[in-house]
Design an enzyme around this catalytic site. Structure first.
Site, PDB file in Angstrom:
ATOM      1  N   THR A 189       0.906  -1.005   0.118  1.00  0.00           N
ATOM      2  CA  THR A 189       0.052  -0.128   0.068  1.00  0.00           C
ATOM      3  C   THR A 189       0.974   1.394  -0.119  1.00  0.00           C
ATOM      4  O   THR A 189       2.044   1.176  -0.287  1.00  0.00           O
ATOM      5  CB  THR A 189      -0.924   0.073   1.261  1.00  0.00           C
ATOM      6  N   ASN A 190       0.398   2.316   0.323  1.00  0.00           N
ATOM      7  CA  ASN A 190       1.074   3.740   0.297  1.00  0.00           C
ATOM      8  C   ASN A 190       0.648   4.589   1.669  1.00  0.00           C
ATOM      9  O   ASN A 190      -0.087   4.161   2.343  1.00  0.00           O
ATOM     10  CB  ASN A 190       1.089   4.366  -1.032  1.00  0.00           C
ATOM     11  N   HIS A 191       1.316   5.756   1.712  1.00  0.00           N
ATOM     12  CA  HIS A 191       1.127   6.627   2.883  1.00  0.00           C
ATOM     13  C   HIS A 191      -0.325   7.512   2.713  1.00  0.00           C
ATOM     14  O   HIS A 191      -0.460   8.418   3.749  1.00  0.00           O
ATOM     15  CB  HIS A 191       2.332   7.312   2.759  1.00  0.00           C
ATOM     16  N   SER A 192      -1.455   7.188   1.590  1.00  0.00           N
ATOM     17  CA  SER A 192      -2.286   8.116   1.674  1.00  0.00           C
ATOM     18  C   SER A 192      -3.431   7.945   2.831  1.00  0.00           C
ATOM     19  O   SER A 192      -3.486   6.773   3.369  1.00  0.00           O
ATOM     20  CB  SER A 192      -3.113   8.010   0.355  1.00  0.00           C
TER      21      SER A 192
END
Ligand code: PMT
Length: 399
Positions: free
Chosen positions: A210-213
């Site tokens: 996933t990512n940091h959003s």
């Protein structure tokens, strides 16, 4: 919508939850509304007018017969001044009186005389709420255009659990802004689809990429669009944010899920705003069982491209993308606006302090399809959202 010129009249009636109306009065005051509070005689038994006076900085109306009050002379003055009326908490008694057209105190007079939309947040004993008389009154008022929010389920004044509690204040606040937006907002009736948050791509049943959003940017756009009267669908990857009231919420995990949800939601949309941080790559063959640490020395994941949602989704609507860049921000974004066939792209440098992922503020440059740029200063994400929607509103008017 500029709330600074707007007046909300809050009617408070005699319920144990009357103290919660102080929080609502505070929220509206803090965002710039002029807040006028009318308390019934019974409400004054539960919380003092002084509380509301101090919160709103305005005199509180408790009777029609106070000769010193600016409102007793012109007893429908608040009805005329109101952009919206919110009755929270609303007892079975006040609902019955309004449904019958009774106007024997300042609150019922104001409701009968106002042309502003009225939102009612009921709070009462569960049997009183379930009673057919109350339900008939509610149905009658709904037919006449009154909006209801709640009641909620939970512990009641009697001590037992049931349906009758004043519902969650975020919901009351959100629905009130939505109802006001529908009446006065510049995007009233427009169907806007917003994506938010990061997607998750499965590695195995336990792990994902996933990512940091955090979803903050997309949620701010969805809420601002709702407040301006739009009919909003928010398609969100997993976040820690509460679901905003008055918005159709679709939760998704992967880029593939998000593509399907966007395709469905944009069938009748006027605009799509993609603030989500969608994965560009995913494990090509996620394992159906947990990958065990003991079985392997190291692990190489073979990755494949995810679908490009903005690139694939078809339809005649305004398309707004975001560009999360770490270098050569504007040039990369100009390239994306053309490559993805967008009307606008919102570029943010995610390496800058107070910008991009997880922050409450953002500094963005809005670029149109011809490559014309508008650089905005560092602003709260709620204000960035409004500036983007100003541009979307202008594009919608041109269609
Ligand atoms: O959520 P926050 O913590 O508030 O952070 C906000 C944000 C940094 C996530 C937001 O401001 C932002 O920049 N969102 C876009 C992130 C992104 O994926 O950028 P991109 O440059 O990789 O993609 C360009 C555009 O294509 C984006 O609108 C993206 O949604 C879309 N896209 C990307 C990949 C893909 N497979 N399909 C797409 O449609």
């Amino acid at each position: 919508m500029a709330v600074k010129e707007k007046t909300v009249v809050i009617g408070v009636t005699g319920s144990i939850s009357a103290y919660k109306a102080a929080d609502l009065a505070s929220r509206f005051t803090q965002v710039g509304f002029r807040v006028e509070v009318i308390m019934t005689e019974e409400a004054v038994q539960f919380i003092t007018p002084l509380t509301f006076r101090n919160i709103t900085g305005r005199p509180v109306v408790t009777t029609m017969w106070d000769l010193a009050s600016e409102f007793s002379v012109e007893h429908v003055a608040l009805a005329e001044a109101a952009d919206i009326v919110l009755i929270a908490p609303a007892t079975a008694n006040i609902i019955a009186k309004i449904a019958s057209g009774i106007a024997d105190d300042m609150l019922t007079c104001t409701v009968l005389a106002t042309k502003a939309p009225v939102v009612i947040a009921p709070a009462m004993n569960d049997n009183m709420w379930a009673n057919e008389i109350t339900q008939e009154n509610v149905t009658r008022l709904k037919k006449r255009g009154f909006s209801f929010v709640g009641p909620g389920y939970g512990r009641l004044a009697s001590g037992k659990m049931g349906l009758g509690r004043l519902t969650d204040l975020d919901e009351i606040y959100g629905v009130t802004l939505q109802v006001l937006g529908k009446k006065k907002g510049d995007l009233a009736g427009k169907k806007i689809v917003v994506t938010a948050g990061g997607t998750q791509e499965a590695v195995d049943p336990v792990r994902c990429l996933t990512n940091h959003s955090s979803g903050k940017m997309g949620y701010a756009i969805a809420i601002a669009a709702r407040n301006r009267g739009a009919i909003v669908t928010l398609i969100s990857g997993p976040t820690a944010l509460p679901k905003p009231a008055g918005i159709k919420f679709v939760d998704v995990k992967s880029a593939e899920d998000m593509l399907k949800a966007v395709q469905e939601a944009t069938k009748k949309a006027d605009a799509l705003i993609m603030a989500a941080a969608v994965a560009d790559f995913r494990p090509a063959k996620p394992s159906s069982t947990k990958i065990k640490r003991v079985d392997i020395k190291d692990l190489t994941l073979y990755m494949e491209k995810t679908p490009d949602i903005l690139g694939q989704v078809k339809g005649d609507f305004i398309r707004v993308g975001f560009a999360a860049e770490s270098d050569d921000v504007v040039n990369n974004a100009v390239d994306k606006v053309k490559r993805k066939g967008l009307d606008l792209i919102v570029a943010n440098d995610i390496t800058e302090k107070d910008c991009g992922f997880g922050t409450d503020t953002n500094r963005v440059t809005i670029i149109d399809s011809k490559g014309k740029t508008e650089e905005l200063p560092l602003l709260p994400k709620s204000e960035v959202a409004d500036r983007i929607l100003d541009r979307v509103g202008t594009l919608l008017k041109k269609r």
